[in-house]
Each structure stands twice: as C-alpha cells, then as structure tokens.
Design a protein around this motif. Structure first.
Motif, PDB file in Angstrom:
ATOM      1  N   HIS A 169       0.847  -1.189   0.000  1.00 46.49           N
ATOM      2  CA  HIS A 169       0.000   0.000   0.000  1.00 46.49           C
ATOM      3  C   HIS A 169       0.887   1.244   0.000  1.00 46.49           C
ATOM      4  N   ASN A 170       0.313   2.355  -0.383  1.00 48.53           N
ATOM      5  CA  ASN A 170       0.995   3.642  -0.234  1.00 48.53           C
ATOM      6  C   ASN A 170       0.635   4.171   1.153  1.00 48.53           C
ATOM      7  N   ALA A 171       1.253   3.559   2.166  1.00 52.15           N
ATOM      8  CA  ALA A 171       0.901   3.854   3.560  1.00 52.15           C
ATOM      9  C   ALA A 171       1.981   4.681   4.228  1.00 52.15           C
ATOM     10  N   MET A 172       1.547   5.571   5.116  1.00 50.55           N
ATOM     11  CA  MET A 172       2.486   6.415   5.847  1.00 50.55           C
ATOM     12  C   MET A 172       1.818   6.968   7.100  1.00 50.55           C
ATOM     13  N   THR A 173       2.620   7.568   7.959  1.00 48.72           N
ATOM     14  CA  THR A 173       2.091   8.199   9.159  1.00 48.72           C
ATOM     15  C   THR A 173       1.606   9.610   8.825  1.00 48.72           C
ATOM     16  N   SER A 174       1.022  10.258   9.807  1.00 47.40           N
ATOM     17  CA  SER A 174       0.498  11.613   9.582  1.00 47.40           C
ATOM     18  C   SER A 174       1.579  12.596   9.166  1.00 47.40           C
ATOM     19  N   ASP A 175       2.827  12.365   9.635  1.00 48.14           N
ATOM     20  CA  ASP A 175       3.916  13.281   9.289  1.00 48.14           C
ATOM     21  C   ASP A 175       4.777  12.774   8.125  1.00 48.14           C
ATOM     22  N   GLY A 176       4.260  11.782   7.370  1.00 52.08           N
ATOM     23  CA  GLY A 176       4.914  11.387   6.124  1.00 52.08           C
ATOM     24  C   GLY A 176       5.948  10.289   6.214  1.00 52.08           C
TER      25      GLY A 176
ATOM     26  N   PRO B  78      17.489   2.734   5.462  1.00 55.20           N
ATOM     27  CA  PRO B  78      17.649   4.028   6.132  1.00 55.20           C
ATOM     28  C   PRO B  78      16.899   5.187   5.485  1.00 55.20           C
ATOM     29  N   PHE B  79      16.484   5.055   4.228  1.00 55.35           N
ATOM     30  CA  PHE B  79      15.935   6.223   3.531  1.00 55.35           C
ATOM     31  C   PHE B  79      14.415   6.143   3.430  1.00 55.35           C
ATOM     32  N   ASN B  80      13.741   7.099   4.062  1.00 53.11           N
ATOM     33  CA  ASN B  80      12.286   7.115   4.073  1.00 53.11           C
ATOM     34  C   ASN B  80      11.717   7.240   2.664  1.00 53.11           C
ATOM     35  N   LEU B  81      12.321   8.067   1.827  1.00 48.99           N
ATOM     36  CA  LEU B  81      11.824   8.269   0.458  1.00 48.99           C
ATOM     37  C   LEU B  81      11.855   6.963  -0.313  1.00 48.99           C
ATOM     38  N   LEU B  82      12.916   6.184  -0.123  1.00 47.57           N
ATOM     39  CA  LEU B  82      13.041   4.911  -0.824  1.00 47.57           C
ATOM     40  C   LEU B  82      11.910   3.970  -0.425  1.00 47.57           C
ATOM     41  N   LYS B  83      11.591   3.938   0.856  1.00 52.72           N
ATOM     42  CA  LYS B  83      10.510   3.070   1.323  1.00 52.72           C
ATOM     43  C   LYS B  83       9.146   3.558   0.821  1.00 52.72           C
ATOM     44  N   ARG B  84       8.993   4.861   0.693  1.00 51.58           N
ATOM     45  CA  ARG B  84       7.745   5.381   0.141  1.00 51.58           C
ATOM     46  C   ARG B  84       7.601   5.020  -1.332  1.00 51.58           C
ATOM     47  N   LEU B  85       8.714   5.025  -2.049  1.00 48.81           N
ATOM     48  CA  LEU B  85       8.673   4.672  -3.469  1.00 48.81           C
ATOM     49  C   LEU B  85       8.308   3.205  -3.679  1.00 48.81           C
ATOM     50  N   MET B  86       8.674   2.349  -2.714  1.00 55.09           N
ATOM     51  CA  MET B  86       8.331   0.932  -2.838  1.00 55.09           C
ATOM     52  C   MET B  86       6.820   0.731  -2.890  1.00 55.09           C
ATOM     53  N   GLY B  87       6.088   1.595  -2.178  1.00 54.12           N
ATOM     54  CA  GLY B  87       4.640   1.490  -2.195  1.00 54.12           C
ATOM     55  C   GLY B  87       4.021   1.913  -3.508  1.00 54.12           C
ATOM     56  N   ARG B  88       4.786   2.664  -4.306  1.00 51.97           N
ATOM     57  CA  ARG B  88       4.267   3.146  -5.590  1.00 51.97           C
ATOM     58  C   ARG B  88       4.744   2.303  -6.762  1.00 51.97           C
ATOM     59  N   PHE B  89       5.920   1.680  -6.607  1.00 47.09           N
ATOM     60  CA  PHE B  89       6.505   0.932  -7.722  1.00 47.09           C
ATOM     61  C   PHE B  89       6.841  -0.491  -7.256  1.00 47.09           C
ATOM     62  N   PRO B  90       5.974  -1.459  -7.539  1.00 47.40           N
ATOM     63  CA  PRO B  90       6.180  -2.839  -7.082  1.00 47.40           C
ATOM     64  C   PRO B  90       7.513  -3.436  -7.524  1.00 47.40           C
ATOM     65  N   PHE B  91       8.004  -3.057  -8.709  1.00 46.99           N
ATOM     66  CA  PHE B  91       9.258  -3.621  -9.196  1.00 46.99           C
ATOM     67  C   PHE B  91      10.407  -3.252  -8.268  1.00 46.99           C
ATOM     68  N   LEU B  92      10.358  -2.054  -7.694  1.00 48.10           N
ATOM     69  CA  LEU B  92      11.406  -1.631  -6.769  1.00 48.10           C
ATOM     70  C   LEU B  92      11.400  -2.503  -5.519  1.00 48.10           C
ATOM     71  N   PHE B  93      10.216  -2.877  -5.057  1.00 48.26           N
ATOM     72  CA  PHE B  93      10.098  -3.767  -3.902  1.00 48.26           C
ATOM     73  C   PHE B  93      10.776  -5.103  -4.193  1.00 48.26           C
ATOM     74  N   THR B  94      10.539  -5.660  -5.383  1.00 51.62           N
ATOM     75  CA  THR B  94      11.145  -6.940  -5.753  1.00 51.62           C
ATOM     76  C   THR B  94      12.658  -6.832  -5.828  1.00 51.62           C
ATOM     77  N   VAL B  95      13.159  -5.771  -6.455  1.00 53.37           N
ATOM     78  CA  VAL B  95      14.603  -5.578  -6.605  1.00 53.37           C
ATOM     79  C   VAL B  95      15.271  -5.468  -5.239  1.00 53.37           C
ATOM     80  N   LEU B  96      14.732  -4.616  -4.364  1.00 54.38           N
ATOM     81  CA  LEU B  96      15.348  -4.408  -3.051  1.00 54.38           C
ATOM     82  C   LEU B  96      15.270  -5.661  -2.185  1.00 54.38           C
ATOM     83  N   SER B  97      14.138  -6.355  -2.248  1.00 55.64           N
ATOM     84  CA  SER B  97      13.986  -7.571  -1.461  1.00 55.64           C
ATOM     85  C   SER B  97      14.983  -8.629  -1.896  1.00 55.64           C
ATOM     86  N   ASN B  98      15.138  -8.810  -3.203  1.00 51.03           N
ATOM     87  CA  ASN B  98      16.096  -9.801  -3.708  1.00 51.03           C
ATOM     88  C   ASN B  98      17.537  -9.392  -3.408  1.00 51.03           C
TER      89      ASN B  98
END
Length: 659
Positions: free
Chosen positions: A150-157, A432-452
């Motif tokens: 999901h594109n999930a986050m806390t109230s402060d992003g 360590p990078f919040n932006l990178l984790k936010r991008l994983m919620g938008r781009f599934p391929f990035l999740f696969t690449v980072l997980s592998n």
C-alpha cells in the motif's frame, strides 16, 4: 545446512543467480493461443473434474491446484460493456468473498441462468500455488506479483511498509495463523450475542474440515511450550477448550498470558487444501471468475449500483459489467472496498474511509539452535517448523494501568535459506531512507529488486556464520559440518491506539503508528517481558555477528536495549502485519441488519450494494484471517439464506395485511 569448504564455488554461483534474479521482471505466467495473446481462460483448457470416487480431501486438492480463471462469457460490445448481466457481482476473491460465495452457491438457484461474476485483481490460484503451499509460502512476501504494498504512511509522512495479498483466495492463500476474535468482541461490533457467534464460528470452521492441532506431532513447538511455563512470568499452556470452534482457537480475554495452538490449512504433504479457495467449486457453471481485472468505479442510478467499470489488465482494455434488476453488488476487496465507496459521488457518508488500523509488527532477535549431525534426539526443527503453529498472546498494560492491549508473538524456525524470503521482506523496513521506502509502495518492481538484493546480502551473512561453526567443529575434532545450524526468531504485533484513515484525494493510507505514546509503552513492556522466553529457545549469535546485526536493526537481546529499539523503530522502521481493517464499519457505513436480516452488510443509502470483508470491522486484536472468513460467512448467510428470505417475505405479508 553446513556446506563443506569446496562448496564455496557453489555459494558464489548462488550469489550471482540471486543478484541477477533481483533485477529481472516477474514472470507474467500467461498462456497464449492463436485467438488471444493474453488468454488465461482456463475453461478453454479444461482439466478433468474430480472423480466421484475421490475423497473430499482429494477433491479439495484438485480444486486448489487448478482453480479456474474463467473470463466472463458475455459477448462484448464496442463500448467495452458485456451483454451478460449478473445476479451477483463480487469484487475480490479473498477470505470474505470465498466464505460469502460458499453461502451464495449453496442457496442460489441451481440453473445456468443464475450468474455470479467474481472479479479478482491478482492471478488465479494455479499461477500462485507454487508459493502458497507450505514449502514455499514465505516466498509470497518477496514477490511483488502476489504481495503488493500500500501507499501507507504516518500523519507526518514517514513510510509504513504495509501490504496485501493479491491473488485468488486473498490472504487465505498466503496466511498461516488461524484464530478467531472473542465472541464478546464480535457481539460488540456486529451485534447478536456471544452464543450466536460461538455457533457461527463452529459452523464455518466445520466447512474447512481442519485437523485437531492437539493430535498432531510436535517438534519445536514442544520446546516453546515447555520453556514458556518455566520463565519468571509464565504463560498458561494451550487449552483445548479455547479451540471449541472446529479446532480453531478463540481469544480468551480472561487470561493475561496464554499459548494457543492452531490448525493449519495444509495436508500431510504441505499442500494448502483447506483454505477459502477450497470451499468453492470453481467449475460451477454459475460462476465466472475474471482475474487480473480491477474494478475502478461503481455506477449508480437512484441509489442502485447498476454496473461496475473494470480495467482488464490482462487484455489491456476497459470493460463494463452490469447487474440484473434486483441483483446484488458485494464488495470483498479489502482496502479496495472503502476506496470504491469514497469514489462514488452518490455516497456522502463521512465515516467512509475512517477508523482504519493495521497491526504494528516488530521483528525480534535471531537465536541459534545447534543440532548435532548424528544425534536423532537433537533434531528439534523440521521442514514444517518454518512457521510454528503455536503463538503467544499477552495482555500488556500501559504505564497508567488504565489501558491494556493484546500483544501477539509468532514464532519462526528452520534453516535460514528456508526463511530468507520472509526475512528479506521484514528487514526492508530497516532501510535508512524514508523516500526509498515510500517509493516501494508506488513501484512494485522496486520492492522486488530491493527484497532480492537484501536476500543476497543475508546469504553472505549466513555463509560467514556457517563457516564460523564449521571451523569450530573442525578445531574441536568433531569434523566439518558436525553441527547443523538452524535459527529461531519471533515477531510481536499489536493494535495501535489511534485510528488512521484513507485520504480522499490520493491513494495514501494514513496509519498512526506510535502517534499515541501508549503504542511505545505496550511495545517496550511486551518485548521486555518476553526476552527470557525467546532466549530460552536458542543461543545468541556470536558477539561480532550480533553487533553487526544490532548496528543495522537495533533489535534488542538485553532488557536495557529495548527502549532504544522501540524509539528507533517508531521513527525510522515502521512495519505493519498486513492486516488492514476498517473504513466501512458496521453501524456507521453499512447496516447491521437489526431490522431486516436481508439488509446485513448493505451500504447505507443504497438498495443493492454490500460490503463483506475486514473493512467492515475495527482491527481485531489477533490475526485477522478467521475473523475475515467469519464476516463473509455471516453476511452471506444473512442475505442468501432461504430461511432469512422466507422470514422476510412472511414479515412483508403480515405488514400488508395489517395495512
């Protein structure tokens, strides 16, 4: 498994394969034919029906293995609509949908003119079964084709890694833990009384034909039980009376610390044959199942949902599917259900998309279980122990003592190479990078690449670990590889105190993790209280490896380290248990059916639109799978049962005579 020194070459080859695999796109698994480039209609290539001589278990296995991906058979028109109209359109095929469809098929007319359309965003069970069965289930959490973020986050992003199952059968096709919420909780949020829900649980569990977990052989679960009763603040041992509902346990609110044993959905060979998918005869001529299709919007006329707009991602086109006059549209899409209601301009209910939560999920320490090669008694962990069918629940107070929350502990054991897919997904939260984790919620391929990629690094870590123990055995004259190294680990999950919500103008989901200070208080108390149990299950890793592990994760091995871990996790490492609930609550968005059972689950201000999934209730305090099944079973029984229909007709007749 310990590899000999010559196995270094094999390890290097494995490393290269994993590295390359991390950057390859997921397979599409399509079946091509001359008529259609992306043809996935399994009914065109039928497999034999289950023989009448087959046992019910064999039939279930057959259905699970070849579950159909039957495209709606209505002929198309130029505007993308179909000429076939349906009596029932079900959006989603997850836990709630399968339980509801079971009731629908049992009570619907037995003729081909009655049509049910099931629309599933993911692939059919045939294409995902290689990772849904017991031997490969953990791979589903590292596969963006099945497990989507999901594109999930806390109230402060701050990014929250929160996902969903995207396959036929939904969470029931990849989940493990089977446990019901308490009947008191169900009564509070859905109505009726506790006796009613006790009966409903037993009724539904019986459909799955689950084995009694108390009769099954135990391996490492026995170690957990024995140690849990020896610690300073011991747990109550599993009580068979808690498993009264078809061998499935229910939360016992009266006990502060309790172990529970639950049945699994697998047969003796680890095949998932007792899930929601198994409840449905997907060969039934009344069902059309469209996979790889996503409902984009609902079309209304004077409060009646007349059709749904669908994006057919398999064929790359838009389609419209209509419901017959008097027919029903039932949302069982999990997080998609409140989204579809929010997009409908006809619905003005301010409660839609509110009261949303997911479990906070915090990985805990990894411990080493050393087994001697020639010691049969020492073989504690088997191949089926990857996810132990036993878990611990503790009622944890906050500092002021006025509030309590139930903390759940799941246990995982085995060779690291069998747990590495799960670990690589969990540890993505420590990036360590919040932006990178936010991008994983938008781009599934990035999740696969980072997980592998993380899996490659963990493989290196494990190799060093195995070499260390190999040298130790060699230097103590036991022979290289005398000790088999296996690991055990755990995670803790619990409810948040603050409600989140779906944003109206974007696809964001706001989850208020640790925005209430009581979340941190529960986390600290729960982890401190259970470190003794975790440490009793194995040995801490060698000091150097433990230091590296803690440098990256801050996961504690000592009580004084807990506070720092919780603080770091709450700021930098937010992970959910993938149990998103709420957004369409009974009594606020949908009818409880108190006046008319046929209105159970019906969206207020509509005539034929229903919701029957986990979005109907607040987040349960335990794993959600069985509660989601129960909701679908309950709504299905209320709106499709001939008894309910007859009672309603009699009531209408009496009312007419009175008038």
């Amino acid at each position: 498994m310990i590899k000999p020194i010559p196995g270094v070459a094999f390890f290097v080859l494995q490393f290269l394969i994993l590295a390359v695999a991390g950057f390859l796109p997921a397979s599409t698994h399509t079946i091509t034919s001359p008529r259609n480039k992306a043809f996935t209609t399994m009914k065109t290539y039928p497999t034999p029906r289950a023989s009448k001589k087959q046992s019910s278990g064999d039939k279930n296995l057959h259905r699970d293995s070849v579950a159909l991906n039957a495209v709606g058979r209505g002929s198309g028109t130029q505007d993308g609509s179909t000429t076939t109209k349906y009596d029932v359109i079900v959006v989603g095929s997850g836990n709630g949908a399968c339980a509801l469809l079971n009731e629908c098929l049992a009570n619907a007319p037995k003729n081909k003119d009655y049509k049910i359309l099931v629309i599933e965003q993911g692939r059919n069970f045939f294409y995902t079964s290689d990772v849904t069965h017991q031997n490969g289930w953990s791979k589903s959490y590292a596969t963006a084709d099945i497990f989507k973020l999901h594109n999930a986050m806390t109230s402060d992003g701050k990014a929250v890694i929160s996902g969903k199952a995207c396959t036929q059968g939904g969470g029931g096709s990849i989940n493990f833990t089977m446990m019901y919420e308490s009947s008191a909780w169900l009564t509070e949020h859905l109505g009726k009384n506790e006796t009613y829900w006790d009966q409903m649980k037993a009724q539904f569990s019986e459909k799955l034909k689950l084995d009694d977990p108390f009769d099954l052989p135990e391996r490492f679960a026995k170690v957990i039980k024995n140690n849990a009763k020896k610690i300073e603040n011991p747990y109550e041992l599993p009580n068979k009376s808690d498993n009264y509902a078809g061998h499935v346990p229910s939360l016992n609110e009266k006990v502060e610390k309790q172990l529970y044993i639950f049945p699994t959905q697998f047969n003796d060979f680890g095949q998932r044959v007792k899930s929601g998918v198994s409840l449905i005869d997907w060969y039934d001529d009344r069902i059309d199942l469209k996979c790889l299709c996503e409902v984009k919007s609902l079309n209304f006329a004077e409060g009646t949902c007349e059709s749904v707009d669908v994006r057919n991602n398999d064929e790359g086109k838009n389609e419209i599917y209509s419901v017959k006059p008097g027919g029903k549209v039932i949302l069982c899409g999990g997080s998609a259900s409140p989204r579809l209601l929010m997009k409908s301009k006809e619905l003005k209910n301010e409660h839609i998309g509110r009261f949303v939560k997911d479990h906070i999920c915090m990985p805990l320490g990894v411990y080493v279980v050393a087994e001697k090669k020639n010691d049969e008694k020492g073989k504690l962990i088997g191949p089926k122990d990857n996810y132990e069918s036993i878990f611990a629940i503790a009622s944890v107070p906050t500092k002021n003592g006025d509030d309590r929350e139930f903390a759940n502990f799941d246990f995982f054991s085995g060779q690291f190479d069998r747990l590495i897919f799960l670990a690589s997904s969990l540890y993505l939260a420590f990036l360590p990078f919040n932006l990178l984790k936010r991008l994983m919620g938008r781009f599934p391929f990035l999740f696969t690449v980072l997980s592998n990629s993380l899996r490659v690094l963990l493989t290196v870590f494990v190799f060093i670990f195995e070499v260390f123990y190999g040298l130790k055995d060699f230097l103590t004259f036991q022979g290289w590889g005398a000790t088999k190294i296996k690991i055990t680990t755990s995670l803790v999950k619990f409810n948040t105190f603050a409600d989140g919500y779906y944003e109206e103008d974007s696809d964001k989901i706001i989850l208020k993790f640790f925005e209430d200070k009581r979340d941190a208080e529960v986390a600290e108390e729960a982890i401190k209280d259970n470190l003794e149990l975790l440490e009793s299950l194995g040995n801490k890793p060698p000091l150097l490896l433990r230091a590296i592990f803690r440098l990256v994760t801050k996961i504690p091995y000592e009580p004084y380290q807990v506070k720092r871990y919780v603080k770091n996790f709450s700021k930098n490492t937010l992970l959910s248990e993938q149990h998103l609930a709420g957004g369409c609550l009974f009594g606020k968005v949908i009818d409880k059916g108190d006046k008319d059972p046929l209105d159970t689950g019906k969206v207020f201000d509509t005539t034929n639109l229903y919701v029957a999934d986990l979005s109907c209730v607040p987040l349960p305090r335990v794993s959600t799978q069985m509660t989601a099944y129960l909701i679908g079973h309950y709504v299905g029984q209320q709106i499709f049962s001939p008894t309910t229909t007859a009672q309603n007709e009699n009531t209408n007749m009496v009312a007419e005579k009175t008038e």
